[in-house]
Design an enzyme around this catalytic site. Structure first.
Site, PDB file in Angstrom:
ATOM      1  N   HIS A 100      32.600  77.811  42.795  1.00 62.08           N
ATOM      2  CA  HIS A 100      33.020  77.063  41.903  1.00 62.08           C
ATOM      3  C   HIS A 100      32.901  75.470  41.956  1.00 62.08           C
ATOM      4  O   HIS A 100      32.962  75.240  43.064  1.00 62.08           O
ATOM      5  CB  HIS A 100      34.600  77.253  41.355  1.00 62.08           C
ATOM      6  CG  HIS A 100      35.585  76.764  42.416  1.00 62.08           C
ATOM      7  ND1 HIS A 100      35.622  77.303  43.687  1.00 62.08           N
ATOM      8  CD2 HIS A 100      36.358  75.599  42.414  1.00 62.08           C
ATOM      9  CE1 HIS A 100      36.485  76.356  44.622  1.00 62.08           C
ATOM     10  NE2 HIS A 100      37.043  75.551  43.639  1.00 62.08           N
ATOM     11  N   ASP A 107      35.211  72.247  40.890  1.00 59.61           N
ATOM     12  CA  ASP A 107      36.718  72.148  40.644  1.00 59.61           C
ATOM     13  C   ASP A 107      36.927  71.683  39.015  1.00 59.61           C
ATOM     14  O   ASP A 107      36.481  70.899  38.406  1.00 59.61           O
ATOM     15  CB  ASP A 107      37.316  70.818  41.301  1.00 59.61           C
ATOM     16  CG  ASP A 107      37.555  71.358  42.851  1.00 59.61           C
ATOM     17  OD1 ASP A 107      37.569  72.416  43.129  1.00 59.61           O
ATOM     18  OD2 ASP A 107      37.001  70.341  43.648  1.00 59.61           O
ATOM     19  N   HIS A 152      31.379  75.089  45.607  1.00 54.33           N
ATOM     20  CA  HIS A 152      32.014  75.347  46.833  1.00 54.33           C
ATOM     21  C   HIS A 152      32.791  76.597  46.768  1.00 54.33           C
ATOM     22  O   HIS A 152      33.173  77.231  45.753  1.00 54.33           O
ATOM     23  CB  HIS A 152      32.892  74.209  47.272  1.00 54.33           C
ATOM     24  CG  HIS A 152      33.821  73.731  46.510  1.00 54.33           C
ATOM     25  ND1 HIS A 152      33.985  73.015  45.430  1.00 54.33           N
ATOM     26  CD2 HIS A 152      35.190  74.037  46.466  1.00 54.33           C
ATOM     27  CE1 HIS A 152      34.865  72.880  44.753  1.00 54.33           C
ATOM     28  NE2 HIS A 152      35.840  73.307  45.519  1.00 54.33           N
ATOM     29  N   ARG A 183      43.968  67.123  48.498  1.00 53.48           N
ATOM     30  CA  ARG A 183      42.973  67.008  47.868  1.00 53.48           C
ATOM     31  C   ARG A 183      43.072  65.786  46.507  1.00 53.48           C
ATOM     32  O   ARG A 183      43.964  65.942  45.999  1.00 53.48           O
ATOM     33  CB  ARG A 183      42.152  68.390  47.161  1.00 53.48           C
ATOM     34  CG  ARG A 183      40.977  68.457  46.538  1.00 53.48           C
ATOM     35  CD  ARG A 183      40.440  69.482  45.823  1.00 53.48           C
ATOM     36  NE  ARG A 183      41.082  69.527  44.490  1.00 53.48           N
ATOM     37  CZ  ARG A 183      40.924  70.760  43.794  1.00 53.48           C
ATOM     38  NH1 ARG A 183      40.408  71.658  44.180  1.00 53.48           N
ATOM     39  NH2 ARG A 183      41.307  70.659  42.426  1.00 53.48           N
TER      40      ARG A 183
HETATM   41  C1  SIN Z   1      39.082  73.849  46.958  1.00 52.39           C
HETATM   42  O1  SIN Z   1      39.050  72.558  46.427  1.00 52.39           O
HETATM   43  O2  SIN Z   1      38.480  74.636  45.939  1.00 52.39           O
HETATM   44  C2  SIN Z   1      39.462  74.343  48.075  1.00 52.39           C
HETATM   45  C3  SIN Z   1      38.493  74.025  48.961  1.00 52.39           C
HETATM   46  C4  SIN Z   1      38.911  74.425  50.624  1.00 52.39           C
HETATM   47  O3  SIN Z   1      40.143  74.588  50.576  1.00 52.39           O
HETATM   48  O4  SIN Z   1      37.847  74.431  51.355  1.00 52.39           O
END
Ligand code: SIN
Length: 274
Positions: free
Chosen positions: A98, A100, A248, A263
């Site tokens: 996906h 974000d 990612h 994040r």
């Molecule tokens: C995310 O932002 O989807 C999480 C990515 C991660 O925890 O590596």
């Protein structure tokens, strides 16, 4: 010559950056060099960064106005989301490919993830370059996809998977938006595939069965290893990704260990159609 070292992870996506301290304000020259490296490699990785929510928020603000997650902020830190998994967790963020929060009308242009605590091994994050995935499509397939739009919805993720109630969300309702299937990255002018497995529900102009097949094809096309890199975290690492140019996937293979950090996401206009 740049003010820091750049080591590409693969020729297609990702570079490790060293000799830079992200917790300190970056001067104009260093910041411009960093943006140039970022748009060339799409996701940058940094080691040994002494960050906290405040310095992460400062770095996010340098990239643009902060985006507030539909599930809310860490208290006192606008734009900061906790990313945390431990032995008591039943769900985690990033379980499918996906970008974000594409269910927002103005999805984030950038995300920066800092992990303070990581498992002994595992917990890697994979990134894919969706410009390269677009470039690899045949010309008839590109023509077919350009001009189509898709519905991106947050209900199944935030309501179904995380169990958040609509009234607990930022807007009091789960976000939903329509975006082009093939869009342009405003930062570089490059075309990209802009559908993903977490948020994209349906291609508006197709019948249900057609939409399902086309989306499944695009998701398996995107997930080819030739478009990817894999980041192995260490404590105090940072990953900064262009949330348009990449998707990612996080791997939860480390239970019952803890993986924890923050994040920040940065707002931007919706990606325009071709
Ligand atoms: C995310 O932002 O989807 C999480 C990515 C991660 O925890 O590596």
């Amino acid at each position: 010559m740049t003010s820091f070292r750049i080591e590409p992870v693969t020729p297609t996506v990702g570079a490790e950056i060293s000799d830079i301290d992200l917790a300190r304000p970056l001067d104009e020259k260093v910041f411009a060099e960093l943006m140039e490296a970022w748009h060339r490699h799409h996701v940058l990785f940094f080691r040994d960064q002494d960050m906290d929510p405040a310095s992460l928020q400062r770095l996010g603000r340098r990239l643009g106005p902060l985006h507030v997650h539909p599930q809310g902020d860490v208290e006192g830190y606008e734009g900061i989301l906790a990313i945390h998994t431990d032995r008591n967790s039943t769900t985690y963020s990033g379980s499918k490919w996906h970008a974000d929060v594409t269910c927002d009308r103005e999805p984030p242009t950038a995300s920066v993830l800092y992990l303070a605590t990581v498992p002994d091994s595992g917990g890697d994050t994979l990134f894919v370059n969706v410009h390269a995935a677009y470039d690899a499509l045949s010309e008839p397939m590109k023509r077919f996809l350009e001009g189509l739009t898709a519905i991106h919805a947050g209900a199944s993720r935030y309501g179904g998977y995380f169990g958040t109630r609509p009234e607990e969300t930022r807007d009091g309702a789960f976000p939903e938006a329509v975006h082009p299937v093939i869009a342009v990255n405003p930062a570089t002018g490059r075309k990209m595939i802009y559908v993903n497995e977490i948020f994209t529900e349906r291609i508006v102009e197709l019948e249900d069965a057609e939409s399902r097949l086309v989306l499944e094809f695009l998701w398996s096309h995107i997930a080819q290893p030739r478009f990817q890199c894999r980041f192995r975290w260490r404590a105090d690492s940072v990953a900064m990704w262009d949330n348009r140019a990449t998707q990612h996937l996080a791997i939860w293979d480390y239970w019952p260990q803890t993986r924890s950090g923050y994040r920040v996401t940065v707002k931007g206009p919706p990606p325009p159609p071709v």
